[in-house]
Scaffold this motif. Structure first.
Motif, short mmCIF file in Angstrom:
data_model
loop_
_atom_site.label_atom_id
_atom_site.label_comp_id
_atom_site.label_asym_id
_atom_site.label_seq_id
_atom_site.Cartn_x
_atom_site.Cartn_y
_atom_site.Cartn_z
N ILE A 132 2.06 17.24 -47.13
CA ILE A 132 1.35 16.88 -48.36
C ILE A 132 1.93 17.69 -49.51
CG2 ILE A 132 -0.86 16.70 -49.53
CD1 ILE A 132 -2.24 16.68 -46.84
N LEU A 133 2.49 16.99 -50.47
CA LEU A 133 3.13 17.62 -51.63
C LEU A 133 2.21 17.46 -52.83
CD1 LEU A 133 5.88 19.00 -52.24
CD2 LEU A 133 6.77 16.74 -52.85
N HIS A 134 1.71 18.59 -53.35
CA HIS A 134 0.82 18.58 -54.52
C HIS A 134 1.64 18.91 -55.77
CE1 HIS A 134 -2.67 18.51 -51.82
NE2 HIS A 134 -2.08 19.48 -51.14
N LEU A 135 1.63 18.02 -56.76
CA LEU A 135 2.46 18.20 -57.95
C LEU A 135 1.68 17.91 -59.23
CD1 LEU A 135 5.70 16.36 -56.73
CD2 LEU A 135 5.29 18.82 -56.72
N LYS A 136 2.12 18.57 -60.32
CA LYS A 136 1.59 18.32 -61.65
C LYS A 136 2.74 18.16 -62.63
CE LYS A 136 -2.93 20.61 -62.03
NZ LYS A 136 -3.66 21.70 -62.74
N VAL A 137 2.53 17.37 -63.68
CA VAL A 137 3.50 17.29 -64.76
C VAL A 137 3.63 18.68 -65.40
CG1 VAL A 137 3.94 16.32 -67.06
CG2 VAL A 137 3.08 14.84 -65.22
N GLY A 138 4.87 19.11 -65.63
CA GLY A 138 5.12 20.42 -66.23
C GLY A 138 5.43 21.50 -65.23
N ALA A 139 5.27 21.22 -63.94
CA ALA A 139 5.55 22.22 -62.91
C ALA A 139 7.03 22.24 -62.57
CB ALA A 139 4.74 21.94 -61.67
N PRO A 140 7.62 23.42 -62.35
CA PRO A 140 9.02 23.50 -61.92
C PRO A 140 9.13 23.18 -60.43
CG PRO A 140 8.12 25.70 -62.09
CD PRO A 140 7.04 24.76 -62.54
N ILE A 141 10.22 22.52 -60.05
CA ILE A 141 10.48 22.20 -58.65
C ILE A 141 11.92 22.57 -58.32
CG2 ILE A 141 8.75 20.38 -58.36
CD1 ILE A 141 10.90 18.33 -59.04
N ILE A 142 12.21 22.69 -57.02
CA ILE A 142 13.57 22.99 -56.57
C ILE A 142 13.98 21.96 -55.53
CG2 ILE A 142 12.79 24.61 -54.78
CD1 ILE A 142 15.32 26.29 -55.45
N LEU A 152 22.87 17.18 -58.96
CA LEU A 152 21.63 17.35 -58.19
C LEU A 152 21.97 17.84 -56.80
CD1 LEU A 152 19.69 14.11 -59.24
CD2 LEU A 152 19.25 16.45 -59.99
N CYS A 153 21.97 19.17 -56.65
CA CYS A 153 22.35 19.81 -55.38
C CYS A 153 21.18 20.60 -54.82
CB CYS A 153 23.53 20.75 -55.58
SG CYS A 153 25.03 19.94 -56.14
N ASN A 154 21.28 20.93 -53.55
CA ASN A 154 20.33 21.82 -52.91
C ASN A 154 20.25 23.13 -53.71
OD1 ASN A 154 18.78 23.37 -51.20
ND2 ASN A 154 20.06 23.06 -49.41
N GLY A 155 19.07 23.47 -54.22
CA GLY A 155 18.90 24.68 -55.02
C GLY A 155 18.79 24.42 -56.51
N ALA A 208 8.47 25.50 -57.58
CA ALA A 208 9.40 26.62 -57.76
C ALA A 208 8.91 27.67 -58.75
CB ALA A 208 10.77 26.10 -58.18
N PHE A 209 7.59 27.78 -58.94
CA PHE A 209 7.09 28.98 -59.62
C PHE A 209 7.49 30.18 -58.77
CE2 PHE A 209 3.88 25.73 -60.76
CZ PHE A 209 3.94 25.79 -62.14
N ALA A 210 7.36 29.99 -57.46
CA ALA A 210 7.78 31.00 -56.48
C ALA A 210 8.74 30.34 -55.50
CB ALA A 210 6.56 31.55 -55.74
N MET A 211 9.62 31.14 -54.92
CA MET A 211 10.56 30.63 -53.91
C MET A 211 10.88 31.75 -52.93
SD MET A 211 14.09 30.37 -56.15
CE MET A 211 13.32 29.85 -57.70
N THR A 212 11.38 31.36 -51.77
CA THR A 212 11.76 32.38 -50.80
C THR A 212 12.98 33.15 -51.31
OG1 THR A 212 13.20 30.89 -49.57
CG2 THR A 212 10.90 31.03 -48.86
N ALA A 216 16.52 31.94 -53.21
CA ALA A 216 16.85 32.47 -54.53
C ALA A 216 18.28 32.98 -54.64
CB ALA A 216 15.89 33.60 -54.89
N GLN A 217 19.01 33.02 -53.52
CA GLN A 217 20.40 33.49 -53.58
C GLN A 217 21.20 32.60 -54.53
OE1 GLN A 217 22.39 35.07 -50.03
NE2 GLN A 217 20.64 34.38 -48.85
N GLY A 218 21.92 33.23 -55.45
CA GLY A 218 22.70 32.48 -56.42
C GLY A 218 21.93 32.16 -57.69
N GLN A 219 20.62 32.36 -57.70
CA GLN A 219 19.82 32.10 -58.90
C GLN A 219 19.83 33.34 -59.80
OE1 GLN A 219 18.18 29.17 -59.47
NE2 GLN A 219 18.15 28.21 -57.45
N SER A 220 19.97 33.11 -61.11
CA SER A 220 19.90 34.21 -62.08
C SER A 220 18.60 34.09 -62.86
CB SER A 220 21.10 34.15 -63.04
OG SER A 220 22.30 34.39 -62.36
N LEU A 221 17.86 35.18 -62.94
CA LEU A 221 16.58 35.18 -63.62
C LEU A 221 16.54 36.27 -64.68
CD1 LEU A 221 14.35 34.94 -60.42
CD2 LEU A 221 14.91 33.04 -61.96
#
Length: 280
Positions: A132-142, A152-155, A208-212, A216-221
């Protein structure tokens, strides 16, 4: 040189602390086997709620700014913690939540009697979206799969623009397609991480507010929070999490008693150094 260019005098000490984490040289308590973060390395928080506020301040108004939402995330070692944080933050956004149920089936029809649909629905293997995938407009996803490389790649991270019955319209936040609006369909995903193979038809995304930490490897924040209520469990995880940001002012960590595990296998580091020497 990076310290001088940024003008952040604390960045030098931060870099040294990161190297100590990565090399397994951070001081370890002999009795507990845990490390304690230096005072100038990060900001320690006391609860998950405080961690969310530090990383996503005033999110009810700020979430509409794509650059703001793109530059921050909370990291955790396990999916269980990540899912809980994601749902907690999404509830703060205005608007109605829409739920999408997957269609699950075993690949071998003869095994269907051994693995009922209810059991398949309960599974959440690595790299697979939930039943079950719960989503809202405005939410970040990965994205969890490659759909249209390299855009459009994995990550790849996106932000939801519209949620339709069989499509998600989203704006790309990272990578070469940044700023483009795209449509994401449901796709069949086959998992082989279990003693049997099963197929899940679902949107290949997670919140993707939070991720494992591994994701997160390769992501810059610019701003990162790390939830260590469940400690890191594999080599180099803590280093990967802490190194997503470049300044101690933007790193917030939640950990019991201000201590945590730092798992580093020296043999793995030595093998890596040996292979690097050979390549030269």
């Amino acid at each position: 040189m990076g310290v001088k260019l940024s003008g952040d005098l604390s960045a030098g000490a931060f870099s040294n602390h990161l190297l100590a984490l990565g090399n397994g040289e951070a001081p370890v308590d002999v009795q507990t086997g845990l490390i304690k973060f230096p005072a100038n390395f990060c900001t320690l928080v006391d609860s998950a709620e405080e961690l969310i506020v530090k990383v996503f301040p005033n999110i009810q108004q700020s979430f509409i700014r794509h650059d703001w939402i793109c530059e921050r995330a909370i990291l955790a070692p396990k999916n269980e913690s990540v899912t809980k944080i994601n749902m907690q933050i999404q509830k703060m956004l205005p608007g109605n939540e829409k739920s999408y149920n997957s269609i699950d089936m075993v690949m071998d029809p003869s095994e269907a009697v051994n693995y009922p649909t209810e059991f398949l629905n309960s599974l959440e293997p690595s790299g697979c979206p939930p039943h079950i995938l719960h989503l809202k407009v405005g939410a970040p996803i990965i994205l969890l799969r490659n759909l249209d490389s390299p855009k459009l790649c994995n990550g790849t991270r996106l932000i939801i623009k519209a949620i339709l019955s069989n499509l998600i319209e989203a704006t790309i936040l990272t990578g070469c397609g940044k700023g483009e609006n795209v449509f994401i369909p449901r796709i069949p995903m086959i998992s082989n991480d279990l003693p049997f193979s099963f197929k899940r038809l679902q949107f290949p995304v997670r919140l993707a507010f939070a991720m494992t930490i591994n994701k997160a490897q390769g992501q810059s924040l610019k701003v990162a929070g790390i939830n260590l209520e469940q400690p890191c469990f594999s080599h180099g995880q803590l280093y990967v999490a802490c190194s997503r940001v470049g300044s101690p002012r933007n790193l917030f960590i939640l950990t019991p008693e201000e201590k945590t595990k730092n798992i580093v296998y020296q043999k793995a580091l030595q093998s890596k150094k040996s292979s690097l020497k050979k390549s030269y």
